[in-house]
Motif scaffolding. Structure first.
Motif, PDB file in Angstrom:
ATOM      1  N   UNK A 144      21.998  88.951   3.914  1.00 44.28           N
ATOM      2  CA  UNK A 144      23.033  88.081   4.474  1.00 44.28           C
ATOM      3  C   UNK A 144      24.306  88.222   3.641  1.00 44.28           C
ATOM      4  N   UNK A 145      25.414  88.519   4.324  1.00 43.18           N
ATOM      5  CA  UNK A 145      26.672  88.832   3.654  1.00 43.18           C
ATOM      6  C   UNK A 145      27.704  87.740   3.929  1.00 43.18           C
ATOM      7  N   UNK A 146      27.999  86.898   2.941  1.00 42.75           N
ATOM      8  CA  UNK A 146      29.012  85.859   3.126  1.00 42.75           C
ATOM      9  C   UNK A 146      30.416  86.460   3.094  1.00 42.75           C
ATOM     10  N   UNK A 147      31.411  85.654   3.461  1.00 41.55           N
ATOM     11  CA  UNK A 147      32.806  86.101   3.488  1.00 41.55           C
ATOM     12  C   UNK A 147      33.673  85.116   2.720  1.00 41.55           C
ATOM     13  N   UNK A 148      34.478  85.650   1.795  1.00 42.26           N
ATOM     14  CA  UNK A 148      35.467  84.850   1.066  1.00 42.26           C
ATOM     15  C   UNK A 148      36.835  85.213   1.627  1.00 42.26           C
ATOM     16  N   UNK A 149      37.338  84.390   2.551  1.00 39.80           N
ATOM     17  CA  UNK A 149      38.593  84.689   3.252  1.00 39.80           C
ATOM     18  C   UNK A 149      39.757  83.813   2.795  1.00 39.80           C
ATOM     19  N   UNK A 150      39.620  83.221   1.621  1.00 35.87           N
ATOM     20  CA  UNK A 150      40.636  82.271   1.150  1.00 35.87           C
ATOM     21  C   UNK A 150      41.953  82.935   0.766  1.00 35.87           C
ATOM     22  N   UNK A 151      41.946  84.260   0.527  1.00 36.13           N
ATOM     23  CA  UNK A 151      43.141  84.933   0.030  1.00 36.13           C
ATOM     24  C   UNK A 151      43.749  85.897   1.039  1.00 36.13           C
ATOM     25  N   UNK A 152      43.381  85.771   2.301  1.00 33.45           N
ATOM     26  CA  UNK A 152      43.860  86.709   3.310  1.00 33.45           C
ATOM     27  C   UNK A 152      45.191  86.295   3.922  1.00 33.45           C
ATOM     28  N   UNK A 153      45.736  85.179   3.472  1.00 33.87           N
ATOM     29  CA  UNK A 153      47.039  84.760   3.981  1.00 33.87           C
ATOM     30  C   UNK A 153      46.977  83.979   5.271  1.00 33.87           C
ATOM     31  N   UNK A 154      45.865  83.302   5.536  1.00 33.18           N
ATOM     32  CA  UNK A 154      45.716  82.519   6.769  1.00 33.18           C
ATOM     33  C   UNK A 154      45.332  81.076   6.462  1.00 33.18           C
ATOM     34  N   UNK A 155      45.643  80.611   5.249  1.00 33.54           N
ATOM     35  CA  UNK A 155      45.276  79.254   4.881  1.00 33.54           C
ATOM     36  C   UNK A 155      43.901  79.208   4.240  1.00 33.54           C
ATOM     37  N   UNK A 156      43.426  78.002   4.026  1.00 31.93           N
ATOM     38  CA  UNK A 156      42.143  77.791   3.349  1.00 31.93           C
ATOM     39  C   UNK A 156      41.060  77.370   4.347  1.00 31.93           C
ATOM     40  N   UNK A 157      39.819  77.785   4.094  1.00 27.23           N
ATOM     41  CA  UNK A 157      38.701  77.316   4.935  1.00 27.23           C
ATOM     42  C   UNK A 157      38.412  75.841   4.663  1.00 27.23           C
ATOM     43  N   UNK A 158      37.761  75.191   5.608  1.00 27.88           N
ATOM     44  CA  UNK A 158      37.351  73.802   5.409  1.00 27.88           C
ATOM     45  C   UNK A 158      36.262  73.706   4.343  1.00 27.88           C
ATOM     46  N   UNK A 159      35.395  74.719   4.284  1.00 26.96           N
ATOM     47  CA  UNK A 159      34.307  74.762   3.305  1.00 26.96           C
ATOM     48  C   UNK A 159      34.526  75.980   2.419  1.00 26.96           C
ATOM     49  N   UNK A 160      34.595  75.778   1.105  1.00 23.54           N
ATOM     50  CA  UNK A 160      34.946  76.888   0.216  1.00 23.54           C
ATOM     51  C   UNK A 160      33.762  77.822  -0.025  1.00 23.54           C
ATOM     52  N   UNK A 161      34.050  78.937  -0.704  1.00 22.32           N
ATOM     53  CA  UNK A 161      33.041  79.975  -0.893  1.00 22.32           C
ATOM     54  C   UNK A 161      31.881  79.492  -1.762  1.00 22.32           C
ATOM     55  N   UNK A 162      32.150  78.611  -2.729  1.00 21.26           N
ATOM     56  CA  UNK A 162      31.066  78.108  -3.575  1.00 21.26           C
ATOM     57  C   UNK A 162      30.025  77.366  -2.746  1.00 21.26           C
ATOM     58  N   UNK A 163      30.493  76.541  -1.812  1.00 21.39           N
ATOM     59  CA  UNK A 163      29.561  75.804  -0.955  1.00 21.39           C
ATOM     60  C   UNK A 163      28.804  76.754  -0.026  1.00 21.39           C
TER      61      UNK A 163
END
Length: 370
Positions: A94-113
């Motif tokens: 299972x491959x998670x995605x960290x998209x916080x730095x792609x220039x589209x704002x922040x996710x509601x749930x961060x990568x740590x969670x």
């Protein structure tokens, strides 16, 4: 006639991240946040399916399926779906995605969670769920970046990872989100993976998610297979999988512009290497023998376009070295937008390749890679 020995299938490329893990600006007009809300999501799904009530696999219905899976309340719900398509003892990377730095704002749930939830699922799965750790070098760019990255690696993938199947098993990179694999901030990660026998899965196609800070075509350069030459040379024992086998665009180009495959990664001048078809380039890199830890997988590319299946079968039969470094993966649930469903496509693949080759890419090779 002797009874065939059963074996464990490993799907080396799946996703369970949810709409809550996607940046708020990923879709325009606030749709990302709205679609994560169950009532609005159900309305959109109902509308998409209702526009063509005579089919459940037309394009609009497929998008409805994709939204419905991504809008589940927990990653375990997505896992429950994909498990139903395969034999009971199948394992899933299972491959998670960290998209916080792609220039589209922040996710509601961060990568740590997202990671915490995956780790818990892995610990409860009896070895069936094998999560990888999503790493973005920009998360470790401060004055203490290197030490913070090492701390995260040691916490999530301790040095005895090979003896501990309960937690994270490898690293997931997604360079087209806006960074180079050779980024100096990743240097300690490459050394750690080589020293502790940790495999790396990295996106290697021109499609998929990309940084909103650049033009989409420009972000492809971050995924070029050549980016890993220096890394693999510096760490000969390192295992890296270039996911998607170059991608659907380059497979199509392989058929439509055959002159592109006459160049070789070894003979072409360095300034011309960027023009080499990525499908051809990956084959050349693996077959060169210079990079014994280099793998590829067939995720999405083969599942998106059935006409590629005969080509894959011919190539794997003709090239034993390449066959020994190719991994089975589907890219579920990204494939929900395609014409055929997961079970049909995986069985079609198994039938086309034949049992011996399928067993090699779905059982033998994943054992070596992992």
């Amino acid at each position: 006639m002797p009874k065939e020995t059963p074996y464990v299938i490993t799907n080396c490329h799946t996703h369970t991240f949810l709409l809550d893990h996607v940046p708020r600006g990923f879709l325009p007009f606030g749709l990302t946040t709205a679609l994560a809300a169950l009532p609005f999501q159900r309305l959109v799904v109902w509308l998409l399916r209702g526009l063509n009530p005579f089919s459940d696999r037309d394009r609009l219905s497929r998008y409805a399926n994709f939204l419905e899976v991504g809008g589940k309340g927990a990653q375990s719900d997505v896992l429950h779906i994909i498990k139903s398509y395969y034999p009971e003892n199948t394992r899933f990377v299972v491959l998670p995605m960290d998209m916080a730095f792609m220039g589209a704002g922040q996710p509601s749930v961060d990568i740590d969670a997202q990671h915490d939830e995956l780790e818990e699922l892995a610990q409860q799965s009896n070895g069936r769920v094998l999560p990888f750790l999503a790493i973005d070098p920009r998360r470790y760019g401060g004055p203490d970046g290197e030490s913070e990255l090492i701390k995260e690696l040691e916490r999530r993938i301790p040095p005895d990872v090979a003896r501990d199947a309960r937690g994270f098993r490898g690293i997931k990179l997604y360079p087209p989100l806006g960074y180079w694999p050779q980024d100096p901030r990743l240097t300690p990660m490459w050394a750690y993976c080589a020293a502790n026998d940790v495999p790396v899965m990295t996106h290697c196609s021109r499609g998929g998610v990309y940084s909103r800070r650049e033009r989409r075509a420009a972000t492809a350069r971050y995924s070029d297979p050549d980016n890993y030459r220096e890394i693999l040379t510096a760490h000969p024992g390192l295992r890296i999988c270039l996911a998607h086998f170059g991608g659907e665009d380059d497979w199509t180009d392989y058929f439509e512009r055959p002159e592109g495959r006459r160049l070789t990664a070894h003979d072409a001048p360095i300034e011309d290497r960027r023009h080499i078809n990525w499908f051809s380039k990956i084959m050349q890199l693996i077959e060169s023998g210079a990079y014994p830890g280099l793998y590829t997988d067939i995720s999405y590319t083969i599942f998106a376009t059935q006409r590629f299946l005969p080509t894959l079968a011919v190539i794997l039969r003709a090239k034993p070295t390449l066959r020994s470094r190719t991994l089975f993966g589907s890219d579920y649930y990204m494939t929900e937008t395609e014409e055929f469903d997961e079970r049909y496509l995986s069985m079609q693949l198994r039938y086309t390749l034949g049992e011996d080759i399928f067993r090699e890419i779905a059982n033998v090779n994943p054992g070596h890679f992992l």
